[in-house]
Design a protein around this motif. Sequence first.
Motif, PDB file in Angstrom:
ATOM      1  N   LEU A  14      50.916  32.117  34.140  1.00 35.37           N
ATOM      2  CA  LEU A  14      50.607  32.666  32.820  1.00 35.37           C
ATOM      3  C   LEU A  14      49.934  34.028  32.939  1.00 35.37           C
ATOM      4  N   ILE A  15      49.098  34.183  33.975  1.00 32.28           N
ATOM      5  CA  ILE A  15      48.377  35.454  34.114  1.00 32.28           C
ATOM      6  C   ILE A  15      49.368  36.598  34.332  1.00 32.28           C
ATOM      7  N   PHE A  53      51.337  37.419  31.241  1.00 31.13           N
ATOM      8  CA  PHE A  53      50.590  38.207  30.257  1.00 31.13           C
ATOM      9  C   PHE A  53      50.457  39.653  30.716  1.00 31.13           C
ATOM     10  N   MET A  54      50.178  39.832  32.000  1.00 35.50           N
ATOM     11  CA  MET A  54      50.062  41.199  32.499  1.00 35.50           C
ATOM     12  C   MET A  54      51.384  41.947  32.320  1.00 35.50           C
ATOM     13  N   GLU A 105      51.950  42.937  28.753  1.00 32.89           N
ATOM     14  CA  GLU A 105      51.090  44.031  28.287  1.00 32.89           C
ATOM     15  C   GLU A 105      51.456  45.363  28.923  1.00 32.89           C
ATOM     16  N   ALA A 134      49.983  44.053  19.258  1.00 31.57           N
ATOM     17  CA  ALA A 134      48.696  43.562  19.738  1.00 31.57           C
ATOM     18  C   ALA A 134      48.349  42.245  19.045  1.00 31.57           C
ATOM     19  N   SER A 175      50.447  40.029  17.991  1.00 31.49           N
ATOM     20  CA  SER A 175      51.229  38.946  18.593  1.00 31.49           C
ATOM     21  C   SER A 175      50.717  38.622  19.988  1.00 31.49           C
ATOM     22  N   SER A 176      50.200  39.643  20.698  1.00 31.27           N
ATOM     23  CA  SER A 176      49.615  39.368  22.009  1.00 31.27           C
ATOM     24  C   SER A 176      48.431  38.428  21.873  1.00 31.27           C
ATOM     25  N   GLY A 177      47.689  38.612  20.792  1.00 26.55           N
ATOM     26  CA  GLY A 177      46.561  37.718  20.538  1.00 26.55           C
ATOM     27  C   GLY A 177      47.026  36.275  20.475  1.00 26.55           C
ATOM     28  N   PHE A 178      48.111  36.056  19.753  1.00 25.55           N
ATOM     29  CA  PHE A 178      48.649  34.693  19.652  1.00 25.55           C
ATOM     30  C   PHE A 178      49.108  34.190  21.019  1.00 25.55           C
ATOM     31  N   LEU A 221      48.160  35.089  23.954  1.00 32.13           N
ATOM     32  CA  LEU A 221      47.047  34.827  24.861  1.00 32.13           C
ATOM     33  C   LEU A 221      46.312  33.557  24.456  1.00 32.13           C
ATOM     34  N   TYR A 222      46.085  33.404  23.173  1.00 36.04           N
ATOM     35  CA  TYR A 222      45.371  32.214  22.719  1.00 36.04           C
ATOM     36  C   TYR A 222      46.169  30.957  23.072  1.00 36.04           C
ATOM     37  N   MET A 251      48.202  30.700  25.581  1.00 35.75           N
ATOM     38  CA  MET A 251      48.064  30.490  27.018  1.00 35.75           C
ATOM     39  C   MET A 251      46.737  29.810  27.336  1.00 35.75           C
ATOM     40  N   ALA A 252      45.674  30.261  26.657  1.00 32.44           N
ATOM     41  CA  ALA A 252      44.363  29.674  26.898  1.00 32.44           C
ATOM     42  C   ALA A 252      44.380  28.183  26.564  1.00 32.44           C
ATOM     43  N   THR A 278      47.315  27.499  35.420  1.00 35.13           N
ATOM     44  CA  THR A 278      48.141  28.528  34.802  1.00 35.13           C
ATOM     45  C   THR A 278      49.485  28.656  35.501  1.00 35.13           C
ATOM     46  N   LEU A 313      41.403  38.510  20.872  1.00 31.93           N
ATOM     47  CA  LEU A 313      41.498  38.441  22.326  1.00 31.93           C
ATOM     48  C   LEU A 313      40.250  37.791  22.912  1.00 31.93           C
ATOM     49  N   ALA A 363      40.178  34.130  22.713  1.00 32.33           N
ATOM     50  CA  ALA A 363      40.954  33.542  23.805  1.00 32.33           C
ATOM     51  C   ALA A 363      40.144  33.572  25.100  1.00 32.33           C
ATOM     52  N   LEU A 386      39.160  30.561  27.592  1.00 32.08           N
ATOM     53  CA  LEU A 386      39.498  30.535  29.012  1.00 32.08           C
ATOM     54  C   LEU A 386      38.269  30.232  29.863  1.00 32.08           C
TER      55      LEU A 386
END
Lengths: 483, 651, 92
Positions: free
Chosen positions: A130-131, A134-135, A138, A169, A171-174, A176-177, A179-180, A189, C39, C42, C46
């Motif tokens: 997942l890391i 995400f990288m 981004e 950004a 959608s990235s929030g979603f 990432l959340y 993934m968390a 992960t 962010l 999240a 984590l």
Amino acid sequence: MTPIKIPSIALDAIGPEMVLTATAMVLLMIEVFADKKGRDHLGYIALGGSVLAGALAYKLSGVSVTTFGGLYVVDNFSTFFKIIFMISAGLTALISVKYAQDEGINHGEYYAMILFATVGMCVMASARDLITIFMGVEVMSIALYVLAGMTRTREVSNEASLKYFILGAFSSGFLLYGMALVYGATGTTQLQAIGKAAGLLTGNPMFIAGAVMMTIGFAFKVAAVPFHMWTPDVYQGSPAPVTAFMSTGPKAAAFAAFLRVFAEAFPAMKEDWWVIIWSLAVLTMTMGNVVALVQNDVKRMLAYSSIAHAGYILVGLAVASPAGSSGAAFYLLVYAFMNIGAFALLIVAAGKGERTTTYQDFSGMGRRSPLTALALTIMVFSLAGIPPTAGFAGKFYLFMSALEKGFVWLAVIAVINSVVSVFYYLKLVVYMYMRDEDGEARPEISVAAPLAVAAVVTVCAVMWLGVMPAKYIDFAKSAFLPF
Amino acid sequence: MWGLEHIWWVPILPLIGATINGLVGHLLSKRAVGVVAVGSTGLSFLVALAAFGNILGLAPDQRVYESVLFTWIQAGSFTAEAALQVDPLSAVFLMVVTGVGFLIHVYSVGYMGHEAGYPRYFAYLNLFMFSMLLLILGANFLLMFIGWEGVGLCSYLLIGYYYEKQSASDAGKKAFVMNRIGDFGFLLAIMWIFWTFGSIDYTTVFPVAHDKLALGGLAVTGITLLLFLGATGKSAQIPLYTWLPDAMEGPTPVSALIHAATMVTAGVYMVARCNALFNLAPMTMMIVALIGATTAIFAATMGLYQFDIKRVLAYSTVSQLGYMFLACGVGAYVAAVFHVMTHAFFKACLFLGSGSVIHGMSGEQDMRQMGGLGKKMPMTHATFLISTLAIAGIPPLAGFFSKDEILLSAFLGHTPGHLLYWVLATIAAAVTAFYMFRLYFMTFTGELRAEDHHVRDHVHESPNVMTMPLVILAGLAVVGGFLGLPMIEGGHALKNFLDPVFAQPGHAAGGHDVSVGLELLLMGVSVGMGVLGILTARYYYSVKPEAAVELLNKGGMIKSIYTLMQNKYYVDEIYDALIVKPIVAVSDKGLWRFFDVKVVDGLVNFAATFFMGLGSMFRTAHTGLTRSYAYAMVFGGVFLAGFWLFLSSGK
Amino acid sequence: MITVNHYIALSAVLFVIGVVGVLTRRNIIIVMMSIEIMLNAANLLLVTFARQSGDMTGHVFVFMVMAVAAAEAARGACDHPRVVQEPRDGGY
């Protein structure tokens, strides 16, 4: 004190990424030191970098290694997608040369951003964690936000960039959340480890919430309805070569990551997943096609058509079979050629400042510039999926994978949609060949050498992939994911 | 064998011609363009002729030749090869298409001589030849479909050839839409076939159809109905026929080649090719026969009161295609193919003749302006008369044999309602004879009615390059029917040739057991109907033209029927009101505005007021947009999550 | 006693605040700040899970996210002056 264990790192497996990064750095350096004349070569350097990276990627076909402690994997699936990315990046560089000079964006960072975005895409295709996903997302997205706003003097471009940035950004929030949450539910992960843990977690609300939020993130990146709203505005506002790029490479990358996550991390959810993706696919293709029907602007039409094509590709995901994933991969390859080809010719027709992009502006092109019109005709035929172009072979293979798995209705809806799509594509042909010029002054059509090369390459590729697709389909078939 | 082994050249040669004329045609002289176009088609005809000779030389049960060029698509269990197949059925079509095609190319050199865009015209025409040949030679459904799409596209481009005319580009659009509906059915049928048989090769599908599909089952009925939907679009049958009369906006040689002799018969070819499937679906057969017979009579009556010379011919084409489908529907595939062939000869001759007339009349197409052209255009007159007699079914011309065979098959058929079809088709034969001779008398006899003296003085016979094809086609219209003459051992030459294709497993492909007396009686009836039609036409349009006017002036029912027919039963208007307008309204005003504006904005507005109590959230359209997009995403996400929870809670 | 659930709840509240901020605020800077809150929600999650399971991966992830957030902020910052100079006082 326990010694730090350094995981094995296979540098030769990331050759393409390294070449791209190095080329991008070189481009930035050249921007600093070169004069205006020297900058004319920037595009070709970027092209060279992509070709070299593509060759390295091709050399890796058949190789299967997991490296960087399981964060990164090189297999045929990633290799196939990387080749798509390199094609997309290389052709974009080629069609940018003239455009960038005309629009005053002929800077090192323009091409560097394309290559950085491509690096991000490669990471997305190869990520098994997942890391890293995400990288990758981004790295790609941030470079794209910048590219969308490259033509700073054009207000639409600024607007497009800002919209893309905010919504991206968001959608990235979603993502990432999500993934968390998945990390929380499974404690890892690593995609395959998640897949193992997920077997015990069916019905766990946290896990489902995580999966849903990740789906939102990916659906945004592939522009699936209802997460597509940014696409028309951004695609229309961005500089044409950037739009060509965004609609091919990054879209393919998003699909690659989407596919891998769901094949490796969420196989346990397949039964629910196909219903969701099924609905998304149907919504996306129908919405894209219906709205494209009523557009007056060709660039905007291509934006909606790109949404519709994302819908077709989602068919391959909904099927969730090896044939489906390789069908989607092959279609993305075909789409890279035909869409960039179409945009190359759009750039030719639009002239400086992209002033003339309505259907009306294409009238009489069959006479004003017969070869341009012919090439554009082949491109839109391919987009419409008319045999014997590549678009047909791609669609056929994709829809066939749905039929094989018994998704009859999905295939039928997809076929109806591609029938509908013919109308707006052919409208362009009608304008080119069956309308006289309306007497308004339009820029003289002159095809700069790099654009001509790009057009010839894409036309040949589209015809070749359409007539002799067997070999490439075999390659795509070796690039499947184990669903 | 020289010929069969080179079968690839048959479609490739016109493709080469199309490429040359399309890419560099504007740089070549007119003469060179003509040589490329006619030469490529002519060579293609020669190769086809050699291949046909080879086929004839083989034993009847070995007359199938397949030539695989390469594997085109292979995906999982699915294989589609780029392969051509020559068997008796495709060989007959091959001869008709290349032969008639070649003659029409020659004719076009003269007819289109004064037109701008000469290379473009020939590029399209050659491309059409390529697609049509691919359609009939392809060894699997996919290649047939490619040809199918290709001919549709070329037809569309050629109908809209005079695109400056609004009516021409509208007609092109109409043809396109109607054909898309049909193509869609065809495509679904192909998918269904693949799904059922796991293959789309003719040689794999047809032999096992009998074992794999239940007689009259859902699958075979569905497949054949969808196939037939495709055929109705391409071959202009009810309900998708209205595009063909409008297609007459294209150049006349195009009407002759595409909209009379070849492309529109593609539907008949497809049904005949899939006879193994159609035979298993009695219900479809009934529908095919019903539609065929209805179209035959319906279109014939519409042809009665048209004044445009080409439109009369167009309705007659629709009607004759109806005959062919009637034949297919009653299982008389040989008769259908036979009629395709004879029809190609006389109808191409009629169209080219009408082109010659239009050419001589300086572009005038209204028959009310014509008359007495027989004396000034002797060659056109003679060939036109022969073809008109042929279509009216007068022995011993070609049309007589094929039409008679269809009528006989309908009379003897096993399809439910076959006697009704026979009656309809026989009446249609009389109507056909009537309107065709109305056309003939109005055009060639009497006095020239044109008022413009430029036109009057200009009337002339066409050049040799145009009349020679007419003569050849008229000759074929005379002798073409003799292929159907009964031979000593029962059946006729064409039937014996085609029978291996149509033989049904378990059945000997035998003829009907008919007494000679009955056959002669039926023959007498159909010829009598033809003569009746001719004599009526002669009375009203040659002997006593004022009688027709009087009849109309009486008013009442005759007048209203006349109005109805002249307006083509208002079918166009009905389609427009029922189908076209709503679709346009839905896609333009409805879906788009509704979805993008009403639904999204509506949701956004609703959400804004409901959750935030913020009144109007848009200051300008621009400032609102990005946020409304974010709203759409959030709502999509909520919906997605709800959906997913719903799904997983169901277990 | 503060349990993992409290952290999860806090994180969820933060995330919703971020989403609502993006949806409702007009000022571009506040919108970007709202995304930042999303962010960070999240990130909180984590770190919580990493602490709970004694696994370092979550912490590493957080560092990565921070780097990304910084890059995004830089990207946003270069937009800002261009947009606010326009008469729409930073509205978007």
